[in-house]
Design an enzyme around this catalytic site. Structure first.
Site, short mmCIF file in Angstrom:
data_model
loop_
_atom_site.label_atom_id
_atom_site.label_comp_id
_atom_site.label_asym_id
_atom_site.label_seq_id
_atom_site.Cartn_x
_atom_site.Cartn_y
_atom_site.Cartn_z
N LYS A 278 0.84 -1.20 0.00
CA LYS A 278 0.00 0.00 0.00
C LYS A 278 0.88 1.25 0.00
O LYS A 278 2.01 1.21 0.47
CB LYS A 278 -0.86 0.02 1.27
CG LYS A 278 -2.02 -0.95 1.29
CD LYS A 278 -2.83 -0.80 2.56
CE LYS A 278 -3.99 -1.79 2.62
NZ LYS A 278 -5.00 -1.58 1.57
N ARG A 352 -10.20 -11.61 1.86
CA ARG A 352 -11.03 -12.67 1.28
C ARG A 352 -10.29 -14.00 1.25
O ARG A 352 -10.90 -15.07 1.34
CB ARG A 352 -11.49 -12.24 -0.13
CG ARG A 352 -10.36 -12.01 -1.09
CD ARG A 352 -10.76 -11.17 -2.31
NE ARG A 352 -11.01 -9.77 -1.96
CZ ARG A 352 -11.35 -8.84 -2.85
NH1 ARG A 352 -11.50 -9.15 -4.12
NH2 ARG A 352 -11.56 -7.60 -2.46
#
Ligand code: BES
Ligand code: ZN
Ligand code: ZN
Length: 501
Positions: A278, A352
């Site tokens: 990020k 996920r």
């Protein structure tokens, strides 16, 4: 935590430092709400009006009428709906008002007497609002804040029926719910150098054991043996090894055939993005990437504290997503619990990947319902903003969870799972890719999770990327920092399931 008490005594017979009263807007004018009749009401309204009070929702003014009477903290509730003020209005008002009690000790409130819903509902709502509005996280300050800087530590709710069992039960519920939401907030606010997979699991286990909830922690060895490839892959980049926490609340004497509930929550104790790193700014916010886990753990303990007659099993995947020589990488293919394979195209879509294993495991218990919640996508924030969760799942249960959320004042909106978004997740090498090809990132997250939900299980996925954390200063009963959502939603859904029989 703020202590709550009940009293049916008259306001004038109590020695108080301050009293919290409600105001409202009626026909464009400021009015004082019921309960404060013992005060010099006309003078109070005139004084408040002179100070510019309007009764608007969230408005808080402090007035000293004279030396002999307590300070008045007037909190606005805005305009009443058709049925008067409801629990959500009261929870917000109580939360805003309690922050104006810094330095005061003997405080009471008439807020639960404004009418509208049943008085028990209002007692509960005011109680929750007081506890949650006063919430602070000071664990890491070397100097404890002085009493002068803290809100009142005890508040008395003035009500008509302070001695009836149902009023007492309503207050006790408020205390338990307040404690559960505060616990979820504490977990999220705790820095990631102290709250990592193993330490988080152990803290939860200690609380569970004390609450009579069975807890089990799977370490790397057992995760490997159990085929939890997603959790191991995501957690592989960190020296703080991944865990799977399972909490089982199975009260005795539940009727055969009663519905059971599985809860699953994303527990990424820090999300750097991994190899798909990020950007630096605001990366600190990614300590909140275990908000789903925090909410699910707190909810399970709350169900136990309330002794609800329903089986609840929480399955919580815990991992830290860091880049390193042992990190998983884009192009990796991961085999999940149950055998499905994912192609990793972005290591920052890691939630996920751990949730896939956890959902597969949770469904092995054959639950009737599965609620999963996670800070899953930045796309949720883009679509719905910071305060509204996105809900996906099987149609009926998705709508039921959405309604429950809005009912308890945790804003949510139902989202579709369109086929074109699923088409964009086809993998050239494995069963599914972990990201979509086009826009609709929140829905791609939902689609991915859907692949791992067992046949026939009614499920809902609540994306709380925005609502889990408030960086913008306290408002209503929402403190600065972690919000503790969606604990109250999940409680409401479970009680709704119970009520249906
Ligand atoms: N933890 C983030 C999502 C998030 C964003 C939570 C903002 C809270 C606030 C998640 O793991 C993530 O990074 N998602 C990616 C997915 C993308 C790579 C498909 C995102 O949303 O950008
Ligand atoms: Zn991520
Ligand atoms: Zn994440």
């Amino acid at each position: 935590m703020t202590d709550l008490a009940l009293s049916d005594r008259r306001l004038s017979s109590l020695k108080l430092d301050a009293v919290i009263v409600g105001t409202a807007v009626e026909d464009d004018a400021l009015v004082l709400l019921p309960g404060a009749d013992d005060l010099d009401s006309q003078r109070l309204v005139d004084t408040l009006a002179r100070l510019g009070a309007t009764g608007a929702a969230g408005e808080v003014l402090k007035v000293a009428l004279d030396e002999q009477t307590p300070l008045v903290i007037a909190v606005g509730l805005g305009s009443a709906g058709d049925d008067g003020f409801d629990a959500n209005d009261l929870r917000k008002a109580a939360g805003a008002a309690i922050r104006a009690t810094t330095g005061l000790s003997k405080v009471a409130t008439t807020l639960a007497q404004v009418g509208g819903e049943s008085s028990d509902e209002l007692v509960q709502a005011v109680g929750e609002g007081l506890v949650l509005g006063a919430y602070r996280f000071d664990e890491y300050r070397s100097e404890r804040p002085a009493a002068d800087d803290l809100p009142a530590s005890k508040v008395t709710l003035l009500v008509d029926k302070a001695r009836t069992a149902s009023t007492k039960a309503a207050l006790s519920r408020a205390e338990k719910i307040g404690a559960a939401v505060s616990l979820a907030r504490d977990f999220v606010n705790t820095p990631p150098n102290d709250l990592y997979p193993d330490s988080f699991a152990k803290r939860a286990k200690a609380l569970a054991t004390a609450a009579g909830v069975k807890a089990e922690i799977l370490d790397e060895r057992r995760l490997t043996a159990g085929g939890f490839g997603g959790i191991l892959a995501v957690g592989g980049g960190s020296d703080r090894k991944p865990r799977l926490l399972r909490l089982t609340y199975a009260p005795t004497g539940i009727k055969r055939g009663t519905a059971s509930v599985a809860l699953v929550g994303k527990g990424i104790t820090f999300d750097s993005g991994g190899i798909s790193l990020k950007p630096g700014p605001k990366m600190d916010l990614m300590k909140t990437d275990m908000s789903g886990a925090a909410a699910v753990i707190a909810t399970t303990l709350l169900i136990a504290a309330l002794e609800l007659p329903i089986k609840v099993i929480a399955t919580v995947p815990l991992a830290e997503n860091l880049p390193s020589g042992s990190a998983y990488r884009p192009a990796d293919v991961i085999t999940h619990r149950g055998g499905k394979r994912s192609e990793i195209l972005n290591t920052d879509a890691e939630g996920r990947v751990v949730l896939a294993d956890a959902i597969a495991r949770a469904c092995e218990d054959n639950p009737t319902y599965l609620i999963e919640t996670s800070t899953l996508t930045g796309a949720q924030v883009v679509a719905l903003g910071d305060r509204t969760a996105g809900v996906m799942g099987t149609d009926e249960f998705r709508d039921r969870v959405t309604d429950a959320a809005n009912c308890v004042g945790e804003a949510a909106w139902a989202m579709p799972l369109p086929q074109d978004v699923r088409d964009g997740m086809k993998s050239k090498t494995a069963d599914i890719a972990n990201i979509g090809a086009g826009p609709g990132g929140m829905l791609a997250g939902g689609h991915y999770l859907k692949e791992f939900v067992g046949e026939g299980v009614e499920w809902a996925h609540i994306d709380i990327a925005g609502p889990s954390y408030n960086s913008g200063g306290a408002y209503g009963f929402i403190a600065e920092g972690a919000t503790g959502t969606p604990v109250r939603t999940m409680l409401h859904v479970i009680e709704d399931i119970l009520a249906e029989g």
